[in-house]
Motif scaffolding. Structure first.
Motif, PDB file in Angstrom:
ATOM      1  N   SER A 186       3.167  13.041  -9.793  1.00 48.82           N
ATOM      2  CA  SER A 186       2.178  12.265  -9.042  1.00 48.82           C
ATOM      3  C   SER A 186       0.771  12.604  -9.515  1.00 48.82           C
ATOM      4  CB  SER A 186       2.301  12.564  -7.542  1.00 48.82           C
ATOM      5  OG  SER A 186       1.932  13.910  -7.274  1.00 48.82           O
ATOM      6  N   LEU A 187      -0.159  11.700  -9.247  1.00 51.46           N
ATOM      7  CA  LEU A 187      -1.559  11.915  -9.609  1.00 51.46           C
ATOM      8  C   LEU A 187      -2.122  13.117  -8.842  1.00 51.46           C
ATOM      9  CD1 LEU A 187      -4.065  11.033 -11.138  1.00 51.46           C
ATOM     10  CD2 LEU A 187      -4.555   9.405  -9.274  1.00 51.46           C
ATOM     11  N   GLU A 188      -1.690  13.285  -7.616  1.00 49.61           N
ATOM     12  CA  GLU A 188      -2.148  14.425  -6.813  1.00 49.61           C
ATOM     13  C   GLU A 188      -1.743  15.748  -7.460  1.00 49.61           C
ATOM     14  OE1 GLU A 188      -1.664  16.251  -2.271  1.00 49.61           O
ATOM     15  OE2 GLU A 188      -0.617  14.417  -2.866  1.00 49.61           O
ATOM     16  N   LEU A 189      -0.514  15.814  -7.967  1.00 52.13           N
ATOM     17  CA  LEU A 189      -0.046  17.027  -8.626  1.00 52.13           C
ATOM     18  C   LEU A 189      -0.787  17.245  -9.937  1.00 52.13           C
ATOM     19  CD1 LEU A 189       1.871  19.386  -8.490  1.00 52.13           C
ATOM     20  CD2 LEU A 189       3.662  17.945  -9.482  1.00 52.13           C
ATOM     21  N   ASP A 190      -1.050  16.151 -10.658  1.00 48.19           N
ATOM     22  CA  ASP A 190      -1.847  16.239 -11.880  1.00 48.19           C
ATOM     23  C   ASP A 190      -3.198  16.893 -11.595  1.00 48.19           C
ATOM     24  OD1 ASP A 190      -0.332  15.300 -14.016  1.00 48.19           O
ATOM     25  OD2 ASP A 190      -0.719  13.205 -13.518  1.00 48.19           O
ATOM     26  N   ARG A 191      -3.839  16.414 -10.538  1.00 53.81           N
ATOM     27  CA  ARG A 191      -5.174  16.925 -10.188  1.00 53.81           C
ATOM     28  C   ARG A 191      -5.118  18.390  -9.773  1.00 53.81           C
ATOM     29  NH1 ARG A 191      -7.039  11.537  -6.755  1.00 53.81           N
ATOM     30  NH2 ARG A 191      -7.926  10.388  -8.536  1.00 53.81           N
ATOM     31  N   ASN A 192      -4.090  18.768  -9.039  1.00 59.44           N
ATOM     32  CA  ASN A 192      -3.959  20.146  -8.596  1.00 59.44           C
ATOM     33  C   ASN A 192      -3.801  21.095  -9.789  1.00 59.44           C
ATOM     34  OD1 ASN A 192      -3.555  22.186  -6.427  1.00 59.44           O
ATOM     35  ND2 ASN A 192      -1.518  22.326  -7.311  1.00 59.44           N
ATOM     36  N   ILE A 193      -2.996  20.680 -10.757  1.00 60.91           N
ATOM     37  CA  ILE A 193      -2.809  21.494 -11.963  1.00 60.91           C
ATOM     38  C   ILE A 193      -4.106  21.597 -12.754  1.00 60.91           C
ATOM     39  CG2 ILE A 193      -1.641  21.558 -14.200  1.00 60.91           C
ATOM     40  CD1 ILE A 193       0.818  20.381 -12.804  1.00 60.91           C
ATOM     41  N   MET A 194      -4.837  20.504 -12.850  1.00 54.55           N
ATOM     42  CA  MET A 194      -6.112  20.541 -13.563  1.00 54.55           C
ATOM     43  C   MET A 194      -7.120  21.434 -12.849  1.00 54.55           C
ATOM     44  SD  MET A 194      -5.984  18.873 -16.405  1.00 54.55           S
ATOM     45  CE  MET A 194      -7.719  18.708 -16.778  1.00 54.55           C
ATOM     46  N   ASP A 195      -7.112  21.437 -11.519  1.00 55.75           N
ATOM     47  CA  ASP A 195      -8.016  22.311 -10.764  1.00 55.75           C
ATOM     48  C   ASP A 195      -7.755  23.781 -11.079  1.00 55.75           C
ATOM     49  OD1 ASP A 195      -9.438  20.329  -9.500  1.00 55.75           O
ATOM     50  OD2 ASP A 195      -8.289  20.392  -7.636  1.00 55.75           O
TER      51      ASP A 195
ATOM     52  N   ARG B 188       6.182  18.746 -20.269  1.00 56.42           N
ATOM     53  CA  ARG B 188       5.129  19.624 -19.771  1.00 56.42           C
ATOM     54  C   ARG B 188       3.765  18.958 -19.950  1.00 56.42           C
ATOM     55  NH1 ARG B 188       9.171  22.885 -21.598  1.00 56.42           N
ATOM     56  NH2 ARG B 188       9.728  24.670 -20.305  1.00 56.42           N
ATOM     57  N   SER B 189       3.740  17.651 -19.703  1.00 53.25           N
ATOM     58  CA  SER B 189       2.539  16.862 -19.981  1.00 53.25           C
ATOM     59  C   SER B 189       1.322  17.368 -19.209  1.00 53.25           C
ATOM     60  CB  SER B 189       2.793  15.384 -19.650  1.00 53.25           C
ATOM     61  OG  SER B 189       3.205  15.225 -18.300  1.00 53.25           O
ATOM     62  N   SER B 190       1.447  17.551 -17.895  1.00 54.31           N
ATOM     63  CA  SER B 190       0.302  17.963 -17.082  1.00 54.31           C
ATOM     64  C   SER B 190      -0.140  19.377 -17.429  1.00 54.31           C
ATOM     65  CB  SER B 190       0.660  17.884 -15.595  1.00 54.31           C
ATOM     66  OG  SER B 190       0.992  16.563 -15.232  1.00 54.31           O
ATOM     67  N   TYR B 191       0.829  20.258 -17.598  1.00 56.76           N
ATOM     68  CA  TYR B 191       0.527  21.646 -17.929  1.00 56.76           C
ATOM     69  C   TYR B 191      -0.164  21.730 -19.293  1.00 56.76           C
ATOM     70  CZ  TYR B 191       1.321  26.565 -19.118  1.00 56.76           C
ATOM     71  OH  TYR B 191       1.157  27.871 -19.489  1.00 56.76           O
ATOM     72  N   ALA B 192       0.422  21.075 -20.290  1.00 50.71           N
ATOM     73  CA  ALA B 192      -0.155  21.113 -21.632  1.00 50.71           C
ATOM     74  C   ALA B 192      -1.535  20.467 -21.660  1.00 50.71           C
ATOM     75  CB  ALA B 192       0.773  20.422 -22.629  1.00 50.71           C
ATOM     76  N   ALA B 193      -1.709  19.381 -20.922  1.00 44.35           N
ATOM     77  CA  ALA B 193      -3.007  18.702 -20.884  1.00 44.35           C
ATOM     78  C   ALA B 193      -4.085  19.618 -20.302  1.00 44.35           C
ATOM     79  CB  ALA B 193      -2.903  17.421 -20.053  1.00 44.35           C
ATOM     80  N   SER B 194      -3.740  20.335 -19.227  1.00 41.31           N
ATOM     81  CA  SER B 194      -4.722  21.242 -18.608  1.00 41.31           C
ATOM     82  C   SER B 194      -5.060  22.396 -19.546  1.00 41.31           C
ATOM     83  CB  SER B 194      -4.175  21.784 -17.286  1.00 41.31           C
ATOM     84  OG  SER B 194      -3.044  22.621 -17.481  1.00 41.31           O
TER      85      SER B 194
END
Length: 311
Positions: free
Chosen positions: A139-148, A188-194
């Motif tokens: 989800s976008l919310e999880l994406d944002r949390n990982i980026m934070d 690991r898209s969100s993790y790798a992106a962050s």
């Protein structure tokens, strides 16, 4: 004095071992003297790596500021550090609650950190959250949390302590990142992106603050494992052999103690960049730069095989 030829090799081994021992002892002594009285901030200090770093810097006589999300765990770490150390040789650590998922609190946290000793000599950004899932399931919310937690938190904290470092024209900022800040693998898209974002930010920061005498280091490692990985069951479906091997090497991590020692050495030697990984991930990094199509084909084959195995 004549030495039998059969004794030359054992003698060389003994001499080399002696030199290596003396070298390590000198490094250990220098490690303690170089960090003594330094104000060192460690985020996520209650993690395996954080506590390992805290122990090394505390024994070296650093003035620690330990940050974490749990006050109880911070107090427990405080007790373990102070109960095993000589109060005449060490400083009692200071504790600060820090949660990168709450970005609204960052301004107050920075102020609290600076109030402890009035400055920061070494900032170790260690906090991280991992995620493994297909892109369409995140989800976008999880994406944002990982980026934070993985990007905005460390970058905000670095920005917060930077003015005091610039005014004193000294300081060292360390990002404990990941090999996936340089090499992205499937699921690991969100993790790798962050991690890519954090790597880029601190690479830019390094160049911008060099004129002020500030060192910026990035530590790129495979996953941190406090214990040996569980054995693979024989009944588990096999992936593409090469893709599976690369995946296993990328997820075969380093121990907290080994990584903590690398961080201490990065501070002592002012190393800008450290890659702590096994040969296969290192080769994959070169493939990504020189032969990207080959690497993409291997990773894609591994994904296809894993999907077929689940059907």
């Amino acid at each position: 004095m004549w030495v039998p030829s059969s004794a030359v090799l054992p003698l060389l081994i003994v001499v080399a071992a002696g030199v290596y021992y003396i070298y390590n002892e000198v490094l250990r002594f220098m490690s303690k003297s170089l960090v003594r009285n330094k104000v060192v901030v460690i985020t996520d200090a209650v993690s395996g790596l954080g506590s390992a770093c805290a122990q090394l810097f505390h024994k070296g006589g650093a003035r620690l500021i330990l940050c974490g999300t749990s006050w109880d765990k911070l107090e427990s770490l405080f007790e373990s550090l102070t109960s095993e150390s000589d109060p005449k040789e060490t400083f009692s650590p200071k504790l600060v609650l820090l949660d990168f998922s709450d970005m609204d609190s960052m301004e107050d946290v920075v102020a609290e950190v600076l109030e402890c000793y009035g400055c920061v000599d070494v900032l170790i950004c260690n906090s991280s959250v991992k995620l493994k899932a297909p892109v369409q399931n995140i989800s976008l919310e999880l994406d944002r949390n990982i980026m934070d937690i993985n990007y905005f938190g460390p970058s905000s904290l670095a920005k917060g302590v930077l003015p005091s470092m610039i005014s004193r024209r000294t300081g060292h900022i360390i990002l404990v990142n990941s090999i996936q800040g340089r090499l992205a693998v499937p699921f690991r898209s969100s993790y790798a992106a962050s991690k890519h974002a954090a790597q880029a930010f601190f690479d830019c920061l390094r160049s911008e603050v060099e004129e002020y005498g500030i060192i910026v280091s990035t530590i790129s490692h495979t996953f941190i494992n406090a214990s040996e990985p569980p054995p693979v069951e024989e009944s588990e479906p096999q992936q593409n052999a090469l893709a599976a091997y690369i995946s296993s090497q990328l997820t075969h991590g380093v121990s907290p103690s080994v990584l903590a020692n690398e961080i201490v050495q990065a501070v002592n030697r002012k190393r800008r960049e450290v890659v702590l990984a096994h040969p296969i991930p290192r080769v994959a990094l070169y493939l990504r730069s020189l032969f990207p199509a080959s690497l993409f084909a291997v990773l894609s084959a591994g994904v296809k095989d894993s999907v077929l195995a689940e059907m």
